[in-house]
Design an enzyme around this catalytic site. Structure first.
Site, mmCIF file in Angstrom:
data_model
loop_
_atom_site.group_PDB
_atom_site.id
_atom_site.type_symbol
_atom_site.label_atom_id
_atom_site.label_comp_id
_atom_site.label_asym_id
_atom_site.label_seq_id
_atom_site.Cartn_x
_atom_site.Cartn_y
_atom_site.Cartn_z
ATOM 1 N N HIS A 1 13.889 4.527 12.110
ATOM 2 C CA HIS A 1 13.551 4.702 10.685
ATOM 3 C C HIS A 1 14.267 5.950 10.151
ATOM 4 C CE1 HIS A 1 10.983 5.267 7.135
ATOM 5 N NE2 HIS A 1 10.519 4.050 7.330
ATOM 6 N N ASP B 1 0.786 -1.235 0.000
ATOM 7 C CA ASP B 1 0.000 0.000 0.000
ATOM 8 C C ASP B 1 0.818 1.285 0.000
ATOM 9 O OD1 ASP B 1 1.106 -0.110 2.517
ATOM 10 O OD2 ASP B 1 -0.721 -0.828 3.484
ATOM 11 N N GLU C 1 -1.871 5.058 3.220
ATOM 12 C CA GLU C 1 -1.905 3.663 2.752
ATOM 13 C C GLU C 1 -3.315 3.120 2.539
ATOM 14 O OE1 GLU C 1 -0.099 4.878 5.196
ATOM 15 O OE2 GLU C 1 1.982 4.488 4.648
ATOM 16 N N HIS D 1 7.253 4.682 12.760
ATOM 17 C CA HIS D 1 7.470 5.532 11.579
ATOM 18 C C HIS D 1 6.190 6.067 10.964
ATOM 19 C CE1 HIS D 1 5.930 2.899 8.354
ATOM 20 N NE2 HIS D 1 6.308 1.913 9.135
ATOM 21 N N GLU E 1 -0.935 -9.100 -0.873
ATOM 22 C CA GLU E 1 -1.415 -8.498 0.391
ATOM 23 C C GLU E 1 -2.607 -7.578 0.108
ATOM 24 O OE1 GLU E 1 0.514 -5.495 3.173
ATOM 25 O OE2 GLU E 1 1.210 -7.330 4.102
ATOM 26 N N ARG F 1 3.292 7.936 9.377
ATOM 27 C CA ARG F 1 3.122 9.334 8.978
ATOM 28 C C ARG F 1 2.032 10.025 9.809
ATOM 29 N NH1 ARG F 1 4.936 11.506 3.686
ATOM 30 N NH2 ARG F 1 6.144 9.618 3.404
HETATM 31 C C1 UD1 Z 1 7.111 4.681 3.374
HETATM 32 C C2 UD1 Z 1 5.668 4.401 2.954
HETATM 33 C C3 UD1 Z 1 4.905 3.706 4.065
HETATM 34 C C4 UD1 Z 1 5.645 2.478 4.556
HETATM 35 C C5 UD1 Z 1 7.064 2.879 4.949
HETATM 36 C C6 UD1 Z 1 7.851 1.655 5.345
HETATM 37 C C7 UD1 Z 1 4.474 5.970 1.489
HETATM 38 C C8 UD1 Z 1 3.782 7.272 1.392
HETATM 39 N N1 UD1 Z 1 4.983 5.673 2.676
HETATM 40 O O1 UD1 Z 1 7.093 5.664 4.415
HETATM 41 O O2 UD1 Z 1 3.646 3.291 3.562
HETATM 42 O O3 UD1 Z 1 4.977 1.944 5.672
HETATM 43 O O4 UD1 Z 1 7.721 3.480 3.820
HETATM 44 O O5 UD1 Z 1 9.038 1.992 5.994
HETATM 45 O O6 UD1 Z 1 4.573 5.260 0.522
HETATM 46 N N2 UD1 Z 1 14.651 7.814 3.924
HETATM 47 C C9 UD1 Z 1 16.013 7.631 3.813
HETATM 48 N N3 UD1 Z 1 16.481 6.403 3.464
HETATM 49 C C10 UD1 Z 1 15.683 5.343 3.232
HETATM 50 C C11 UD1 Z 1 14.302 5.526 3.368
HETATM 51 C C12 UD1 Z 1 13.797 6.760 3.706
HETATM 52 O O7 UD1 Z 1 16.784 8.565 4.011
HETATM 53 O O8 UD1 Z 1 16.176 4.259 2.923
HETATM 54 C C13 UD1 Z 1 14.118 9.156 4.272
HETATM 55 C C14 UD1 Z 1 14.222 10.156 3.111
HETATM 56 O O9 UD1 Z 1 14.470 11.416 3.634
HETATM 57 C C15 UD1 Z 1 12.818 10.104 2.516
HETATM 58 C C16 UD1 Z 1 11.980 9.944 3.779
HETATM 59 O O10 UD1 Z 1 12.733 9.047 4.598
HETATM 60 O O11 UD1 Z 1 12.481 11.257 1.810
HETATM 61 C C17 UD1 Z 1 10.575 9.458 3.572
HETATM 62 O O12 UD1 Z 1 10.522 8.276 2.786
HETATM 63 P P1 UD1 Z 1 9.108 7.823 2.154
HETATM 64 O O13 UD1 Z 1 9.319 6.549 1.416
HETATM 65 O O14 UD1 Z 1 8.503 8.947 1.396
HETATM 66 O O15 UD1 Z 1 8.183 7.614 3.400
HETATM 67 P P2 UD1 Z 1 8.312 6.649 4.644
HETATM 68 O O16 UD1 Z 1 7.959 7.423 5.845
HETATM 69 O O17 UD1 Z 1 9.600 5.943 4.577
HETATM 70 N N1 UDP Z 2 12.555 -4.236 9.683
HETATM 71 C C1 UDP Z 2 13.900 -4.408 9.426
HETATM 72 N N2 UDP Z 2 14.803 -3.616 10.087
HETATM 73 C C2 UDP Z 2 14.425 -2.669 10.972
HETATM 74 C C3 UDP Z 2 13.044 -2.479 11.213
HETATM 75 C C4 UDP Z 2 12.127 -3.282 10.551
HETATM 76 O O1 UDP Z 2 14.291 -5.265 8.639
HETATM 77 O O2 UDP Z 2 15.289 -1.986 11.527
HETATM 78 C C5 UDP Z 2 11.572 -5.064 8.943
HETATM 79 C C6 UDP Z 2 10.550 -5.785 9.783
HETATM 80 O O3 UDP Z 2 11.000 -7.068 10.111
HETATM 81 C C7 UDP Z 2 9.338 -5.818 8.866
HETATM 82 C C8 UDP Z 2 9.495 -4.592 8.002
HETATM 83 O O4 UDP Z 2 10.841 -4.181 8.141
HETATM 84 O O5 UDP Z 2 9.370 -6.956 8.011
HETATM 85 C C9 UDP Z 2 8.558 -3.519 8.430
HETATM 86 O O6 UDP Z 2 8.864 -2.356 7.731
HETATM 87 P P1 UDP Z 2 8.370 -0.929 8.178
HETATM 88 O O7 UDP Z 2 8.079 -0.924 9.620
HETATM 89 O O8 UDP Z 2 9.361 0.036 7.632
HETATM 90 O O9 UDP Z 2 7.053 -0.739 7.307
HETATM 91 P P2 UDP Z 2 5.533 -1.231 7.463
HETATM 92 O O10 UDP Z 2 5.520 -2.707 7.654
HETATM 93 O O11 UDP Z 2 4.928 -0.477 8.592
HETATM 94 O O12 UDP Z 2 4.925 -0.804 6.157
#
Ligand code: UD1
Ligand code: UDP
Length: 373
Positions: A248, A99, A135, A216, A121, A218
């Site tokens: 995160h 999602d 999501e 994490h 999923e 939003r």
């Molecule tokens: C995203 C997804 C959320 C999911 C989550 C899992 C959307 C809108 N959000 O949220 O559904 O649950 O991932 O973790 O699709 N960043 C880094 N390095 C990384 C990843 C992120 O620096 O490897 C930072 C960057 O500044 C980036 C920010 O995190 O701009 C936000 O990343 P983004 O993918 O937009 O949203 P998440 O909060 O990670």
């Molecule tokens: N996870 C990981 N390392 C971490 C934190 C989480 O590998 O430091 C894994 C966790 O086992 C799970 C997935 O990441 O499978 C969850 O991801 P996240 O919480 O970023 O996103 P969400 O599931 O809420 O979309």
């Protein structure tokens, strides 16, 4: 023999990568398919951690992540760039999981080209468009036109049927996260050195009861995150526990948690763990505090009580099984429920039972068989 079907699997974030690598492995090993992978790289470092451990080398890497990216910019770029890959590859199916923005954009790009979409999923619903945000709407959008809905549970299937989805397109496959967890557990058993990165913390916190934590969401940015940090501070005032918190990389999480929690003796704020190390954390933790989706599925599978810092969940199965409990983001409630688990052995053992409502670890193969039909 018929031409192999070309399947383009599209993903972009850590959880999608974790839940799709078992399917990519299965597609790669199956002569019925020509398997191609496109990553949007909506996440970068956290995605690359998964690609490396699962040995998945994408055919297309769009490298879309920018620091602090907005939903509008990410959505627009993902739609255009994934569309270009679809034009180049012309797959028979596009597979997306979950999602996120990548999922919605990837599915719409496929729809614009009338390429059938397989949604892994499928059917998770909280019923509230702002929890989780965005999501809930992303997955509903994909659900309106996917040609194949792989529902992880009966509850998810029922939600799709209630929305008048054609029953012939809905299949209960289990959740591929359990496949991933089995795979990584076997890998760590064969190569224990893969989790040596936690050894120093395990030594530092020897004799303490470990609480594993992630956060994490939003919709929790702002007051929610502050409350969560406040609760952790209060829990950490106990001498008998230690919190291990891989933070995160989203700056909205990082900034608050570092400001509020850095320097506490029994709170370890660490970089995101790769999947083997996170699986190790799940194993050594007495309980998990989280607002993550995936952790709500993994913790019950391992018999770890999980307190979910959200107001609603689209994964009611863990709550129904008794291993997960919704505690919201009110600091008093988080502290009270955590202390209850720590101090009341009966309350703890009532939750600490292994349940696997999310699958049997064979979901990827089921999805392959559906794609081959
Ligand atoms: C995203 C997804 C959320 C999911 C989550 C899992 C959307 C809108 N959000 O949220 O559904 O649950 O991932 O973790 O699709 N960043 C880094 N390095 C990384 C990843 C992120 O620096 O490897 C930072 C960057 O500044 C980036 C920010 O995190 O701009 C936000 O990343 P983004 O993918 O937009 O949203 P998440 O909060 O990670
Ligand atoms: N996870 C990981 N390392 C971490 C934190 C989480 O590998 O430091 C894994 C966790 O086992 C799970 C997935 O990441 O499978 C969850 O991801 P996240 O919480 O970023 O996103 P969400 O599931 O809420 O979309």
């Amino acid at each position: 023999m018929a031409e192999p079907r070309k399947i383009l699997t599209v993903f972009g974030t850590r959880p999608e990568a974790i839940k799709l690598f078992p399917l990519v492995h299965a597609l790669d090993a199956d002569p019925r398919f020509d398997s191609r992978v496109c990553v949007s790289a909506q996440h970068r470092g956290m995605l690359d951690q998964v690609l490396a451990i699962a040995d998945v080398v994408p055919h297309h890497d769009l490298d879309l992540m920018t620091p602090g990216q907005t939903l509008d910019a990410l959505t627009a770029r993902a739609l255009v760039e994934i569309g270009r890959v679809l034009d180049a590859e012309t797959p028979d199916w596009v597979v997306v999981q979950g999602d996120t923005t990548t999922v919605m954009a990837g599915a719409i790009a496929a729809y614009y080209r009338q390429i059938p979409v397989c949604h892994v999923e499928a059917g998770l619903r909280s019923g509230d468009i702002y929890h989780p945000w965005p999501e809930e709407v992303n997955r509903r959008v994909v659900g309106t036109f996917a040609a194949l809905h792989c529902a992880p549970t009966d509850t998810a299937r029922d939600a799709l049927l209630k929305e008048n989805t054609d029953p012939a397109t809905v299949h209960v496959t289990g959740n591929t996260v359990i496949d991933a967890l089995h795979w990584v557990s076997a890998k760590v058993e064969a190569e224990p050195g893969l989790v040596s990165g936690l050894a120093d913390l395990e030594t530092r916190f020897a004799g303490k009861r470990i609480i594993g934590m992630t956060s994490h969401r939003r919709e929790n940015f702002g007051d929610g995150m502050q409350n969560i940090a406040d609760a952790v501070k209060r829990i950490a005032s106990r001498g008998d526990i230690a919190v291990i918190f891989p933070v995160h990389l989203n700056p909205n999480v990082h900034a608050v948690m570092n400001e509020q929690l850095a320097g506490l003796d029994n709170v370890a704020l660490i970089e995101p763990l790769d999947y083997p190390h996170f699986a190790r954390l799940l194993n050594i933790a007495e309980l998990m505090l989280t607002d993550s989706g995936g952790v709500q599925e993994e913790a019950p599978a391992l018999g770890k009580p999980v307190l979910v810092m959200r107001e609603t969940t689209e994964r009611p199965e863990g709550v129904a099984a008794g291993t997960a409990k919704l505690v919201g983001t009110d600091a008093d409630t988080i502290v009270r429920e955590t202390e209850r688990l720590l101090d009341d052995p009966e309350a703890y053992s009532a939750m600490a039972r292994a349940h696997n409502p999310f699958g049997d670890g064979l979901s990827a193969q089921r999805i392959c068989d559906l794609l081959a039909r």
